[in-house]
Design a protein around this motif. Structure first.
Motif, PDB file in Angstrom:
ATOM      1  N   HIS A   1       0.871  -1.180   0.000  1.00 24.69           N
ATOM      2  CA  HIS A   1       0.000   0.000   0.000  1.00 24.69           C
ATOM      3  C   HIS A   1       0.905   1.226   0.000  1.00 24.69           C
ATOM      4  O   HIS A   1       1.617   1.494   0.959  1.00 24.69           O
ATOM      5  N   SER A   2       0.879   1.961  -1.098  1.00 27.56           N
ATOM      6  CA  SER A   2       1.701   3.159  -1.254  1.00 27.56           C
ATOM      7  C   SER A   2       0.836   4.400  -1.118  1.00 27.56           C
ATOM      8  O   SER A   2      -0.394   4.326  -1.143  1.00 27.56           O
ATOM      9  N   ASN A   3       1.483   5.549  -0.955  1.00 23.99           N
ATOM     10  CA  ASN A   3       0.771   6.822  -0.871  1.00 23.99           C
ATOM     11  C   ASN A   3       1.242   7.762  -1.970  1.00 23.99           C
ATOM     12  O   ASN A   3       2.451   7.885  -2.199  1.00 23.99           O
ATOM     13  N   HIS A   4       0.285   8.383  -2.633  1.00 34.48           N
ATOM     14  CA  HIS A   4       0.492   9.333  -3.728  1.00 34.48           C
ATOM     15  C   HIS A   4       0.711   8.603  -5.054  1.00 34.48           C
ATOM     16  O   HIS A   4       1.557   7.714  -5.156  1.00 34.48           O
ATOM     17  N   LEU A   5      -0.053   8.991  -6.048  1.00 37.02           N
ATOM     18  CA  LEU A   5       0.122   8.474  -7.401  1.00 37.02           C
ATOM     19  C   LEU A   5       1.223   9.298  -8.063  1.00 37.02           C
ATOM     20  O   LEU A   5       0.978  10.177  -8.895  1.00 37.02           O
ATOM     21  N   TRP A   6       2.450   8.971  -7.673  1.00 34.36           N
ATOM     22  CA  TRP A   6       3.556   9.811  -8.092  1.00 34.36           C
ATOM     23  C   TRP A   6       4.782   8.946  -8.352  1.00 34.36           C
ATOM     24  O   TRP A   6       4.671   7.743  -8.598  1.00 34.36           O
ATOM     25  N   LEU A   7       5.968   9.494  -8.286  1.00 32.39           N
ATOM     26  CA  LEU A   7       7.176   8.851  -8.783  1.00 32.39           C
ATOM     27  C   LEU A   7       7.534   7.554  -8.064  1.00 32.39           C
ATOM     28  O   LEU A   7       7.842   6.541  -8.709  1.00 32.39           O
TER      29      LEU A   7
ATOM     30  N   VAL B   1      -1.687  -1.380  -4.100  1.00 32.18           N
ATOM     31  CA  VAL B   1      -2.692  -0.314  -4.090  1.00 32.18           C
ATOM     32  C   VAL B   1      -2.018   0.980  -3.669  1.00 32.18           C
ATOM     33  O   VAL B   1      -0.933   0.976  -3.085  1.00 32.18           O
ATOM     34  N   ALA B   2      -2.654   2.082  -3.963  1.00 28.15           N
ATOM     35  CA  ALA B   2      -2.112   3.383  -3.573  1.00 28.15           C
ATOM     36  C   ALA B   2      -3.248   4.336  -3.245  1.00 28.15           C
ATOM     37  O   ALA B   2      -4.329   4.253  -3.835  1.00 28.15           O
ATOM     38  N   THR B   3      -2.987   5.233  -2.320  1.00 28.46           N
ATOM     39  CA  THR B   3      -3.945   6.269  -1.953  1.00 28.46           C
ATOM     40  C   THR B   3      -3.603   7.573  -2.665  1.00 28.46           C
ATOM     41  O   THR B   3      -2.453   8.018  -2.636  1.00 28.46           O
ATOM     42  N   CYS B   4      -4.594   8.153  -3.311  1.00 23.98           N
ATOM     43  CA  CYS B   4      -4.436   9.472  -3.933  1.00 23.98           C
ATOM     44  C   CYS B   4      -4.835  10.536  -2.917  1.00 23.98           C
ATOM     45  O   CYS B   4      -5.916  10.469  -2.335  1.00 23.98           O
TER      46      CYS B   4
ATOM     47  N   ASP C   1      -3.138  -2.306  -8.926  1.00 25.71           N
ATOM     48  CA  ASP C   1      -4.288  -3.198  -8.772  1.00 25.71           C
ATOM     49  C   ASP C   1      -5.480  -2.492  -8.128  1.00 25.71           C
ATOM     50  O   ASP C   1      -6.615  -2.947  -8.262  1.00 25.71           O
ATOM     51  N   GLY C   2      -5.211  -1.422  -7.405  1.00 24.29           N
ATOM     52  CA  GLY C   2      -6.288  -0.671  -6.777  1.00 24.29           C
ATOM     53  C   GLY C   2      -5.829   0.720  -6.391  1.00 24.29           C
ATOM     54  O   GLY C   2      -4.646   0.941  -6.106  1.00 24.29           O
ATOM     55  N   VAL C   3      -6.754   1.676  -6.434  1.00 27.68           N
ATOM     56  CA  VAL C   3      -6.470   3.052  -6.011  1.00 27.68           C
ATOM     57  C   VAL C   3      -7.562   3.494  -5.047  1.00 27.68           C
ATOM     58  O   VAL C   3      -8.753   3.263  -5.305  1.00 27.68           O
TER      59      VAL C   3
ATOM     60  N   LYS D   1     -11.456  -4.373   2.762  1.00 29.16           N
ATOM     61  CA  LYS D   1     -12.221  -5.181   1.803  1.00 29.16           C
ATOM     62  C   LYS D   1     -11.449  -5.337   0.499  1.00 29.16           C
ATOM     63  O   LYS D   1     -11.439  -6.411  -0.123  1.00 29.16           O
ATOM     64  N   VAL D   2     -10.785  -4.260   0.067  1.00 30.21           N
ATOM     65  CA  VAL D   2      -9.986  -4.325  -1.159  1.00 30.21           C
ATOM     66  C   VAL D   2      -8.775  -5.223  -0.948  1.00 30.21           C
ATOM     67  O   VAL D   2      -8.426  -6.037  -1.819  1.00 30.21           O
TER      68      VAL D   2
END
Length: 339
Positions: free
Chosen positions: A44-50, A65-68, A94-96, A328-329
């Motif tokens: 689970h990453s944070n920010h749709l970035w580099l 997955v990542a949180t925007c 796989d998920g945002v 759930k995701v």
């Protein structure tokens, strides 16, 4: 991720090619080392970035997955040189987790991620920490919490307060900043005399205590994702004023107009710069909402029943509720991977 931070920082747009190469190398080493050590089922990453894009490319076999948070979308517009690199990895997530519905649609368009992989989970507050306290209505306390910057609308907010001289109020200004923008804000706050308290940056517990005793919270930002500070202030029993932005409107649906009032957002140039000729109107709009809210506090203070009703509406915005939606995701991806 923001171009103005309350501590010394560097903007992504100012990175040289050599600095960018070092940035990639350091994070690549760290991510691979962490993956080898922990052998995660899901990342689970944070920010749709580099870094999220990098992690997706170098670890293609692990569900991710990542949180925007919104600032990533803003950087995609302000730093187009990184767009291709960011999309190359982030499009394969796989998920945002999106903060609100309109942001989910923007993610789909900007990153090319299918709508079925984007989940609106929102953001949460600490329900045991942010609670109503004793409120005084003779001289209402109004809290601002955030960076002391122009993007947060602070200079125009302070000019609006300076124009409301016929009603009693105290402004509690919490937050840090750097450079000329902080200096401008501190100077304008100083002109309010003893009606303004410049608190600086606060620990979350101290900020929660300030909200607990406050009557009102104000957030005149020109750009926001889903401002977490609004549910925190609402949970603390504060009537809230905030600029009319998409993420704020999602909170309005939950809180209702009795608790959250919208300040018209001025026309902008770019992400967060007021178009020429509209600054005075923005000041006037903030002042008008301030007067309206102060009048309501004097004549119709919230009842115990209204506090209970608001708490019920906020249940889906606690961190417990947000994590249940994320979990759930996680389980869906884990089950899919196990097959």
């Amino acid at each position: 991720m923001s171009d103005v931070m309350p501590y010394p920082s560097m903007r992504f747009s100012d990175l040289t090619d050599r600095q960018l190469s070092s940035y990639r190398d350091v994070f690549k080493t760290a991510v691979l080392k962490a993956a080898a050590r922990f052998r995660p089922d899901i990342i689970h990453s944070n920010h749709l970035w580099l870094v999220t894009s990098l992690a997706r490319r170098i670890l293609p076999g692990i569900p991710m997955v990542a949180t925007c948070h919104g600032t990533d979308l803003r950087q995609m517009h302000t730093c187009p040189r990184f767009r291709q690199e960011v999309v190359s990895g982030c499009s394969g997530l796989d998920g945002v987790f999106a903060l609100f519905s309109r942001q989910a649609e923007e993610i789909r368009q900007v990153y090319g991620i299918p709508a079925g992989r984007i989940h609106v989970t929102g953001a949460g507050f600490r329900s045991g920490l942010f609670v109503p306290g004793e409120k005084k209505t003779d001289i209402p306390t109004i809290v601002y919490g955030g960076k002391l910057s122009r993007a947060k609308g602070v200079p125009w907010m302070l000019r609006a307060f300076a124009s409301v001289t016929d009603l009693p109020w105290t402004l509690f200004l919490a937050g840090g900043g750097t450079g000329p923008e902080r200096t401008e804000c501190i100077d304008l706050a100083g002109r309010l005399g003893n009606r303004a308290v410049i608190a600086g940056s606060l620990r979350q517990e101290d900020f929660a205590a300030a909200l607990s005793g406050a009557n009102m919270f104000i957030l005149p930002s020109l750009y926001e994702g889903l401002p977490l500070v609004l549910p925190e202030a609402l949970a603390s029993g504060c009537l809230c004023l905030a600029t009319d932005l998409p993420g704020v409107r999602d909170i309005l649906k939950m809180a209702g107009t009795d608790w959250l009032r919208l300040i018209p957002c001025p026309p902008l140039e770019g992400a967060d710069t007021i178009a020429p000729g509209y600054e005075s109107k923005f000041v006037g709009d903030i002042a008008a909402k301030l007067r309206e809210a102060l009048t309501d506090i004097f004549h119709r203070p919230p009842s115990a029943e209204s506090y209970r009703e608001l708490a019920e509406r906020l249940k889906n915005s606690t961190w417990q509720a947000v994590f249940q939606r994320m979990e759930k995701v996680y389980f869906t991806l884990a089950a899919s991977e196990s097959r």
